[in-house]
Design an enzyme around this catalytic site. Structure first.
Site, PDB file in Angstrom:
ATOM      1  CG  HIS A 172      -2.063   0.909   1.182  1.00  0.00           C
ATOM      2  ND1 HIS A 172      -2.095   2.013   0.353  1.00  0.00           N
ATOM      3  CD2 HIS A 172      -3.253   0.897   1.844  1.00  0.00           C
ATOM      4  CE1 HIS A 172      -3.261   2.636   0.519  1.00  0.00           C
ATOM      5  NE2 HIS A 172      -3.978   1.974   1.407  1.00  0.00           N
ATOM      6  CE1 TYR A 177      -3.946   5.097   6.323  1.00  0.00           C
ATOM      7  CE2 TYR A 177      -4.419   4.674   4.015  1.00  0.00           C
ATOM      8  CZ  TYR A 177      -4.863   4.942   5.295  1.00  0.00           C
ATOM      9  OH  TYR A 177      -6.199   5.069   5.558  1.00  0.00           O
ATOM     10  NE  ARG A 264     -11.148   9.355 -14.488  1.00  0.00           N
ATOM     11  CZ  ARG A 264     -12.120   8.614 -15.018  1.00  0.00           C
ATOM     12  NH1 ARG A 264     -12.328   8.643 -16.307  1.00  0.00           N
ATOM     13  NH2 ARG A 264     -12.874   7.856 -14.247  1.00  0.00           N
ATOM     14  N   GLY A 315     -13.980  -0.062  -6.865  1.00  0.00           N
ATOM     15  CA  GLY A 315     -14.141  -0.146  -5.417  1.00  0.00           C
ATOM     16  C   GLY A 315     -15.589  -0.264  -5.008  1.00  0.00           C
ATOM     17  NE  ARG A 316     -16.769   4.991  -4.580  1.00  0.00           N
ATOM     18  CZ  ARG A 316     -16.755   6.222  -5.078  1.00  0.00           C
ATOM     19  NH1 ARG A 316     -17.349   7.184  -4.432  1.00  0.00           N
ATOM     20  NH2 ARG A 316     -16.145   6.476  -6.224  1.00  0.00           N
TER      21      ARG A 316
HETATM   22  C1  LIG Z   1     -15.226   1.761   2.126  1.00  0.00           C
HETATM   23  C2  LIG Z   1     -13.916   2.027   1.433  1.00  0.00           C
HETATM   24  C3  LIG Z   1     -12.777   1.419   1.906  1.00  0.00           C
HETATM   25  C4  LIG Z   1     -11.548   1.616   1.258  1.00  0.00           C
HETATM   26  N1  LIG Z   1     -10.436   0.954   1.709  1.00  0.00           N
HETATM   27  C5  LIG Z   1      -9.260   1.037   1.027  1.00  0.00           C
HETATM   28  C6  LIG Z   1      -8.142   0.247   1.420  1.00  0.00           C
HETATM   29  O1  LIG Z   1      -8.195  -0.552   2.347  1.00  0.00           O
HETATM   30  N2  LIG Z   1      -7.001   0.399   0.713  1.00  0.00           N
HETATM   31  C7  LIG Z   1      -6.898   1.269  -0.355  1.00  0.00           C
HETATM   32  O2  LIG Z   1      -5.832   1.368  -0.968  1.00  0.00           O
HETATM   33  N3  LIG Z   1      -7.964   2.007  -0.754  1.00  0.00           N
HETATM   34  C8  LIG Z   1      -9.140   1.879  -0.103  1.00  0.00           C
HETATM   35  N4  LIG Z   1     -10.240   2.584  -0.547  1.00  0.00           N
HETATM   36  C9  LIG Z   1     -10.175   3.290  -1.847  1.00  0.00           C
HETATM   37  C10 LIG Z   1     -10.708   2.373  -2.952  1.00  0.00           C
HETATM   38  O3  LIG Z   1      -9.819   1.282  -3.188  1.00  0.00           O
HETATM   39  C11 LIG Z   1     -10.886   3.118  -4.287  1.00  0.00           C
HETATM   40  O4  LIG Z   1      -9.657   3.734  -4.596  1.00  0.00           O
HETATM   41  C12 LIG Z   1     -11.996   4.171  -4.224  1.00  0.00           C
HETATM   42  O5  LIG Z   1     -13.192   3.616  -3.694  1.00  0.00           O
HETATM   43  C13 LIG Z   1     -12.267   4.751  -5.621  1.00  0.00           C
HETATM   44  O6  LIG Z   1     -12.684   3.715  -6.520  1.00  0.00           O
HETATM   45  P1  LIG Z   1     -14.238   3.599  -6.948  1.00  0.00           P
HETATM   46  O7  LIG Z   1     -14.615   4.928  -7.548  1.00  0.00           O
HETATM   47  O8  LIG Z   1     -14.287   2.485  -7.948  1.00  0.00           O
HETATM   48  O9  LIG Z   1     -15.015   3.315  -5.694  1.00  0.00           O
HETATM   49  C14 LIG Z   1     -11.468   2.440   0.120  1.00  0.00           C
HETATM   50  C15 LIG Z   1     -12.636   3.079  -0.338  1.00  0.00           C
HETATM   51  C16 LIG Z   1     -13.840   2.871   0.285  1.00  0.00           C
HETATM   52  C17 LIG Z   1     -15.082   3.518  -0.272  1.00  0.00           C
END
Ligand SMILES: Cc1cc2nc3c(=O)[nH]c(=O)nc-3n(C[C@H](O)[C@H](O)[C@H](O)COP(=O)(O)O)c2cc1C
Length: 362
Positions: A172, A177, A264, A315-316
């Protein structure tokens, strides 16, 4: 021209499609940071992803400050993860562990220890603790001895990941971090050979990648960055130059793939992104690039088709759509996610989102 449903090699990994589940902290591991059967069920539901990147996972007690997040530093955690990786692999999936040291973003109320960072600078805003939100505390600037010890913790956690059945690891390096606290000049004010020049700011990351690669083989190693956005107090004055240098270093180290959280548009916390760095990195880095943040299918298809990214991580939408890959393939409807259950613990909002088949049967 490549498509989202074409296979892809990421080092030793063979992905059947290019839709990756992004790392998502879900805080279901309890105070002992112990993976469990509920987590196994959640990940197994999402095994049709080309690859699952696990939620951020602490490499040590010192490095883990998120209440309920899992770890990979002791035998019980390795055992717990074994049930998760086994469940994913039985369902035909692949999973890598995201290795996490939160640096100054660890509150002593969670870790029981003094936080450590590149520099003795307190992070802005508040830490989540078991007792609610608390202001961050000033970390100690890592000594040379701390750095050697922490690098050792990364390699031990990588070894544990393989023992636990993971298919590889992702360091990571994003989101403010510890690795990011060394990389970007908004958090690293050191005057020794770990700070100042870009070459010096790359040193900690380089040591971590070399150590982890030596431990488990570089073909099983990746790293994630968030180069073009301010996050948790960390940003850089010249991200294009810094991340071009990062790309050259990754090329030298033969790191096979990277993931870039490269928004973006303004993020949920209101940070405005600067210009993307992936084009600059692409010039110097021949490994694979997984791109992330706010992608919808037409956008994701375009990035993979025009070759500016090799895969897209989501992610979400993976939180609320366990069968997301199938929904994309069919152009199916999407479940809405509920942000109030992202970190709430328990099965609610975790393992109870319906698949298309569940919805049809209901
Ligand atoms: C609930 C939640 C938890 C997340 N936990 C992490 C994590 O553990 N490690 C990380 O690198 N990013 C984490 N992120 C960031 C996501 O990996 C991702 O970059 C972000 O949701 C944007 O992608 P998306 O638009 O497809 O959701 C987290 C995001 C959310 C919403």
């Amino acid at each position: 021209m490549s498509g989202l449903f074409d296979s892809l090699s990421l080092g030793s990994l063979e992905l059947p499609n290019r839709i990756v589940m992004a790392p998502l902290t879900r805080a279901r591991a309890g105070r002992e940071a112990l993976p469990n059967e509920l987590m196994a069920a959640y990940y197994a539901q999402r095994a049709s992803a080309g690859l699952i990147i696990s939620e951020a996972t602490g490499i040590s007690r010192e490095g883990l400050g998120w209440p309920g997040a899992p770890g990979l530093w002791n035998e019980a955690q390795v055992e717990g993860w074994r049930s998760v990786t086994g469940a994913v692999q039985r369902n035909g999936g692949r999973i890598v562990a995201q290795l996490w040291h939160m640096g100054r973003l660890v509150h002593p109320a969670v870790s029981g220890m003094e936080p450590v960072s590149s520099s003795a600078v307190t992070a802005p805003d508040y830490a989540h603790t078991y007792e609610g939100k608390r202001p961050y505390v000033e970390p100690r600037a890592a000594t040379a001895h701390d750095i050697d010890r922490i690098v050792g913790d990364y390699s031990k956690a990588a070894r544990n990941a393989i023992l636990a059945g993971f298919d590889g690891v992702q360091v990571h390096g994003a989101n403010g971090y510890l690795v990011d606290q060394f990389l970007r000049d908004g958090a690293n004010f050191r005057t020794d050979n770990f700070g100042g020049s870009i070459e010096s700011r790359l040193r900690f990351m380089t040591m971590v990648l070399e150590a982890v690669g030596a431990e488990i083989g570089m073909d099983k190693v990746a790293i994630r960055y968030s180069p073009n956005v301010y996050v948790q107090g960390v940003e850089d004055g010249d991200p294009a130059t810094l991340f071009a240098a990062v790309a050259k270093r990754l090329e030298e180290l033969k790191v096979p793939w990277i993931e870039l959280r490269e928004p973006r548009q303004a993020t949920a916390s209101g940070a405005i992104p600067t210009a993307p760095v992936s084009p600059a990195m692409r010039r110097f880095y021949s490994g694979k690039i997984v791109i992330n943040s706010d992608y919808d299918w037409s956008d994701a298809r375009r990035r993979v088709a025009d070759g500016t990214a090799d895969a897209v991580s989501i992610g979400r939408l993976f939180i609320s759509n366990p069968d997301l890959v199938r929904r994309i393939a069919l152009g199916g409807p999407l479940n809405e996610g509920d942000a109030s259950t992202f970190y709430s613990g328990g099965a609610n909002g975790y393992t109870d989102y319906p698949t298309l088949d569940d919805a049809r049967a209901a």
